[in-house]
Motif scaffolding. Structure first.
Motif, PDB file in Angstrom:
ATOM      1  N   ALA A 105       3.264 -17.666 -25.638  1.00 14.04           N
ATOM      2  CA  ALA A 105       4.114 -16.816 -26.481  1.00 14.04           C
ATOM      3  C   ALA A 105       4.208 -15.414 -25.902  1.00 14.04           C
ATOM      4  CB  ALA A 105       3.560 -16.766 -27.905  1.00 14.04           C
ATOM      5  N   GLN A 106       3.101 -14.904 -25.366  1.00 13.14           N
ATOM      6  CA  GLN A 106       3.109 -13.577 -24.747  1.00 13.14           C
ATOM      7  C   GLN A 106       4.113 -13.516 -23.599  1.00 13.14           C
ATOM      8  OE1 GLN A 106      -1.176 -13.022 -23.897  1.00 13.14           O
ATOM      9  NE2 GLN A 106      -0.973 -11.060 -24.932  1.00 13.14           N
ATOM     10  N   VAL A 107       4.057 -14.511 -22.712  1.00  7.07           N
ATOM     11  CA  VAL A 107       4.929 -14.506 -21.536  1.00  7.07           C
ATOM     12  C   VAL A 107       6.391 -14.636 -21.954  1.00  7.07           C
ATOM     13  CG1 VAL A 107       5.515 -15.720 -19.419  1.00  7.07           C
ATOM     14  CG2 VAL A 107       3.124 -15.428 -20.052  1.00  7.07           C
ATOM     15  N   ILE A 108       6.666 -15.513 -22.920  1.00 11.91           N
ATOM     16  CA  ILE A 108       8.048 -15.702 -23.371  1.00 11.91           C
ATOM     17  C   ILE A 108       8.590 -14.419 -23.990  1.00 11.91           C
ATOM     18  CG2 ILE A 108       9.509 -16.918 -25.035  1.00 11.91           C
ATOM     19  CD1 ILE A 108       7.755 -19.377 -24.599  1.00 11.91           C
ATOM     20  N   LEU A 109       7.796 -13.792 -24.861  1.00 11.22           N
ATOM     21  CA  LEU A 109       8.237 -12.555 -25.509  1.00 11.22           C
ATOM     22  C   LEU A 109       8.436 -11.431 -24.495  1.00 11.22           C
ATOM     23  CD1 LEU A 109       5.960 -12.573 -28.698  1.00 11.22           C
ATOM     24  CD2 LEU A 109       8.427 -12.988 -28.592  1.00 11.22           C
ATOM     25  N   LEU A 110       7.521 -11.358 -23.524  1.00 12.55           N
ATOM     26  CA  LEU A 110       7.646 -10.329 -22.494  1.00 12.55           C
ATOM     27  C   LEU A 110       8.895 -10.551 -21.651  1.00 12.55           C
ATOM     28  CD1 LEU A 110       6.329  -7.847 -21.216  1.00 12.55           C
ATOM     29  CD2 LEU A 110       5.069  -9.377 -19.698  1.00 12.55           C
ATOM     30  N   LEU A 111       9.184 -11.799 -21.317  1.00  8.01           N
ATOM     31  CA  LEU A 111      10.378 -12.109 -20.528  1.00  8.01           C
ATOM     32  C   LEU A 111      11.647 -11.771 -21.314  1.00  8.01           C
ATOM     33  CD1 LEU A 111      11.597 -13.286 -17.960  1.00  8.01           C
ATOM     34  CD2 LEU A 111      11.443 -15.561 -19.004  1.00  8.01           C
ATOM     35  N   ILE A 112      11.662 -12.085 -22.604  1.00 11.48           N
ATOM     36  CA  ILE A 112      12.819 -11.746 -23.441  1.00 11.48           C
ATOM     37  C   ILE A 112      13.018 -10.244 -23.491  1.00 11.48           C
ATOM     38  CG2 ILE A 112      13.699 -11.772 -25.810  1.00 11.48           C
ATOM     39  CD1 ILE A 112      12.349 -14.499 -26.156  1.00 11.48           C
ATOM     40  N   LEU A 113      11.919  -9.511 -23.643  1.00 13.19           N
ATOM     41  CA  LEU A 113      12.002  -8.044 -23.687  1.00 13.19           C
ATOM     42  C   LEU A 113      12.578  -7.483 -22.394  1.00 13.19           C
ATOM     43  CD1 LEU A 113      11.348  -5.254 -24.916  1.00 13.19           C
ATOM     44  CD2 LEU A 113       9.036  -5.493 -23.972  1.00 13.19           C
ATOM     45  N   GLU A 114      12.069  -7.961 -21.249  1.00 13.30           N
ATOM     46  CA  GLU A 114      12.530  -7.436 -19.965  1.00 13.30           C
ATOM     47  C   GLU A 114      13.984  -7.820 -19.699  1.00 13.30           C
ATOM     48  OE1 GLU A 114      10.923  -5.266 -18.645  1.00 13.30           O
ATOM     49  OE2 GLU A 114       8.873  -5.572 -19.325  1.00 13.30           O
ATOM     50  N   LEU A 115      14.388  -9.011 -20.127  1.00 11.93           N
ATOM     51  CA  LEU A 115      15.792  -9.406 -19.980  1.00 11.93           C
ATOM     52  C   LEU A 115      16.691  -8.540 -20.853  1.00 11.93           C
ATOM     53  CD1 LEU A 115      15.531 -13.305 -19.903  1.00 11.93           C
ATOM     54  CD2 LEU A 115      16.338 -11.822 -18.051  1.00 11.93           C
ATOM     55  N   ALA A 116      16.236  -8.210 -22.050  1.00 10.70           N
ATOM     56  CA  ALA A 116      17.022  -7.348 -22.932  1.00 10.70           C
ATOM     57  C   ALA A 116      17.184  -5.956 -22.328  1.00 10.70           C
ATOM     58  CB  ALA A 116      16.344  -7.256 -24.304  1.00 10.70           C
ATOM     59  N   LEU A 117      16.110  -5.411 -21.749  1.00 11.61           N
ATOM     60  CA  LEU A 117      16.198  -4.093 -21.113  1.00 11.61           C
ATOM     61  C   LEU A 117      17.110  -4.137 -19.888  1.00 11.61           C
ATOM     62  CD1 LEU A 117      12.490  -2.876 -21.318  1.00 11.61           C
ATOM     63  CD2 LEU A 117      14.439  -2.022 -22.612  1.00 11.61           C
ATOM     64  N   LEU A 118      17.037  -5.219 -19.122  1.00  8.28           N
ATOM     65  CA  LEU A 118      17.909  -5.362 -17.957  1.00  8.28           C
ATOM     66  C   LEU A 118      19.369  -5.408 -18.383  1.00  8.28           C
ATOM     67  CD1 LEU A 118      18.505  -5.905 -14.980  1.00  8.28           C
ATOM     68  CD2 LEU A 118      18.018  -8.324 -15.396  1.00  8.28           C
ATOM     69  N   ASN A 119      19.686  -6.190 -19.404  1.00  8.18           N
ATOM     70  CA  ASN A 119      21.066  -6.272 -19.879  1.00  8.18           C
ATOM     71  C   ASN A 119      21.546  -4.929 -20.415  1.00  8.18           C
ATOM     72  OD1 ASN A 119      21.470  -9.007 -19.288  1.00  8.18           O
ATOM     73  ND2 ASN A 119      20.507  -9.655 -21.196  1.00  8.18           N
ATOM     74  N   ALA A 120      20.688  -4.218 -21.135  1.00  8.57           N
ATOM     75  CA  ALA A 120      21.068  -2.910 -21.657  1.00  8.57           C
ATOM     76  C   ALA A 120      21.361  -1.938 -20.527  1.00  8.57           C
ATOM     77  CB  ALA A 120      19.955  -2.363 -22.555  1.00  8.57           C
ATOM     78  N   THR A 121      20.543  -1.988 -19.464  1.00  7.39           N
ATOM     79  CA  THR A 121      20.752  -1.088 -18.328  1.00  7.39           C
ATOM     80  C   THR A 121      22.030  -1.432 -17.578  1.00  7.39           C
ATOM     81  OG1 THR A 121      18.343  -0.897 -18.089  1.00  7.39           O
ATOM     82  CG2 THR A 121      19.691  -0.140 -16.252  1.00  7.39           C
ATOM     83  N   VAL A 122      22.310  -2.732 -17.418  1.00  9.95           N
ATOM     84  CA  VAL A 122      23.494  -3.158 -16.676  1.00  9.95           C
ATOM     85  C   VAL A 122      24.773  -2.800 -17.426  1.00  9.95           C
ATOM     86  CG1 VAL A 122      24.779  -5.177 -15.859  1.00  9.95           C
ATOM     87  CG2 VAL A 122      22.321  -4.996 -15.413  1.00  9.95           C
ATOM     88  N   PHE A 123      24.803  -3.068 -18.719  1.00  9.38           N
ATOM     89  CA  PHE A 123      26.041  -2.891 -19.484  1.00  9.38           C
ATOM     90  C   PHE A 123      26.266  -1.437 -19.923  1.00  9.38           C
ATOM     91  CE2 PHE A 123      25.302  -7.477 -20.104  1.00  9.38           C
ATOM     92  CZ  PHE A 123      26.529  -7.943 -19.669  1.00  9.38           C
ATOM     93  N   LEU A 124      25.202  -0.714 -20.214  1.00 10.75           N
ATOM     94  CA  LEU A 124      25.370   0.662 -20.676  1.00 10.75           C
ATOM     95  C   LEU A 124      25.451   1.670 -19.522  1.00 10.75           C
ATOM     96  CD1 LEU A 124      22.951   0.748 -23.761  1.00 10.75           C
ATOM     97  CD2 LEU A 124      25.444   0.550 -23.762  1.00 10.75           C
ATOM     98  N   LYS A 125      24.821   1.326 -18.379  1.00 13.23           N
ATOM     99  CA  LYS A 125      24.805   2.236 -17.223  1.00 13.23           C
ATOM    100  C   LYS A 125      24.488   3.661 -17.691  1.00 13.23           C
ATOM    101  CE  LYS A 125      28.086  -0.377 -14.380  1.00 13.23           C
ATOM    102  NZ  LYS A 125      28.130  -1.565 -15.278  1.00 13.23           N
ATOM    103  N   PRO A 126      23.281   3.893 -18.142  1.00 16.20           N
ATOM    104  CA  PRO A 126      22.974   5.156 -18.833  1.00 16.20           C
ATOM    105  C   PRO A 126      22.785   6.372 -17.933  1.00 16.20           C
ATOM    106  CG  PRO A 126      21.009   3.801 -18.690  1.00 16.20           C
ATOM    107  CD  PRO A 126      22.129   2.992 -18.114  1.00 16.20           C
ATOM    108  N   HIS A 127      22.519   6.188 -16.655  1.00 22.86           N
ATOM    109  CA  HIS A 127      22.137   7.318 -15.817  1.00 22.86           C
ATOM    110  C   HIS A 127      23.341   8.138 -15.348  1.00 22.86           C
ATOM    111  CE1 HIS A 127      18.538   4.805 -15.711  1.00 22.86           C
ATOM    112  NE2 HIS A 127      17.878   5.916 -15.451  1.00 22.86           N
ATOM    113  N   GLU A 128      23.044   9.347 -14.960  1.00 24.40           N
ATOM    114  CA  GLU A 128      24.088  10.286 -14.538  1.00 24.40           C
ATOM    115  C   GLU A 128      24.779   9.845 -13.255  1.00 24.40           C
ATOM    116  OE1 GLU A 128      25.471  12.869 -15.717  1.00 24.40           O
ATOM    117  OE2 GLU A 128      24.236  13.592 -17.358  1.00 24.40           O
ATOM    118  N   THR A 129      24.028   9.228 -12.352  1.00 24.35           N
ATOM    119  CA  THR A 129      24.582   8.853 -11.054  1.00 24.35           C
ATOM    120  C   THR A 129      24.513   7.339 -10.866  1.00 24.35           C
ATOM    121  OG1 THR A 129      22.435   9.071  -9.930  1.00 24.35           O
ATOM    122  CG2 THR A 129      23.828  11.038 -10.068  1.00 24.35           C
ATOM    123  N   ARG A 130      25.326   6.846  -9.939  1.00 20.64           N
ATOM    124  CA  ARG A 130      25.297   5.423  -9.624  1.00 20.64           C
ATOM    125  C   ARG A 130      23.961   5.054  -9.001  1.00 20.64           C
ATOM    126  NH1 ARG A 130      30.245   3.035  -6.302  1.00 20.64           N
ATOM    127  NH2 ARG A 130      31.243   3.710  -8.250  1.00 20.64           N
ATOM    128  N   GLY A 131      23.425   5.951  -8.186  1.00 19.64           N
ATOM    129  CA  GLY A 131      22.123   5.687  -7.584  1.00 19.64           C
ATOM    130  C   GLY A 131      21.030   5.524  -8.635  1.00 19.64           C
TER     131      GLY A 131
END
Length: 214
Positions: A105-131
């Motif tokens: 359960a720990q590994v599954i929850l951790l993987l879901i969390l990291e996938l959610a953060l990855l998707n948020a970073t990809v779709f929101l593109k929060p940083h000031e620069t592309r780099g």
């Protein structure tokens, strides 16, 4: 921000041990000291944005200097992205602490969390620069891969010792590379690139001056 992740994980895990009331008390005091301060700052930032505009956070000096590390790396349209990071820290602490009785359960929850953060970073593109976005996505992908590799260490899957060692080495190499990447990123952002350019310009100017005199 640097101490929030380890303090949260160790505090939540300490509460599951119940071995010493003093250790529990110290962990509670430490977690509340850091967590309450970050919660108060986050509340003030949200309150200020609701009262004014997000751009104020980037122009109002009394907020930039003490609280800027929370949000200054993000575009003003994505100022709230720091809340995702703080929330992820608390969720990681809960996964490592209260959920430690079930490794799968720990590994599954951790993987879901990291996938959610990855998707948020990809779709929101929060940083000031592309780099900045590329770096954040790269780190997020590394965390997803690292979380996926943890399945090999779940006793239920009965992975043999040698493959587990190999997977552990892969994970160690992966995160070592990310540490090196972050090290050079910090050097560049500290002004190393600018200093190198100034040195090249100075050397070029010196040579041009010598050629003119000759």
């Amino acid at each position: 921000m640097i101490s929030f992740l380890p303090v949260t994980i160790f505090a939540f895990y300490q509460w599951t041990l119940k071995d010493s009331w003093l250790s529990v008390l110290l962990s509670v005091i430490t977690f509340l000291s850091i967590g309450s301060y970050l919660a108060y700052v986050s509340f003030r930032l949200v309150q200020m944005v609701r009262r004014d505009r997000p751009w104020t956070l980037y122009t109002h000096t009394p907020y930039i200097f003490p609280h800027g590390p929370l949000y200054i790396q993000y575009r003003h349209q994505r100022w709230y992205f720091f809340l995702f990071s703080l929330g992820a820290v608390i969720i990681r602490g809960l996964i490592v602490g209260p959920a430690n009785s079930n490794g799968l359960a720990q590994v599954i929850l951790l993987l879901i969390l990291e996938l959610a953060l990855l998707n948020a970073t990809v779709f929101l593109k929060p940083h000031e620069t592309r780099g900045g976005d590329v770096l954040a996505i790269t780190l997020a992908v590394a965390r997803v891969i690292g979380a996926g590799l943890l399945f090999a260490f779940v006793p239920k899957f009965e992975v043999k010792a040698i493959p587990r060692v190999a997977i552990g080495i892969i994970a160690a190499v992966l995160f070592s590379i990310m540490v090196i990447v972050m090290f050079f990123n910090i050097l560049v952002n500290l002004g190393l690139k600018k200093a190198w350019r100034q040195r090249l310009r100075w050397r070029l100017g010196t040579r041009l001056g010598s050629s003119t005199k000759n």
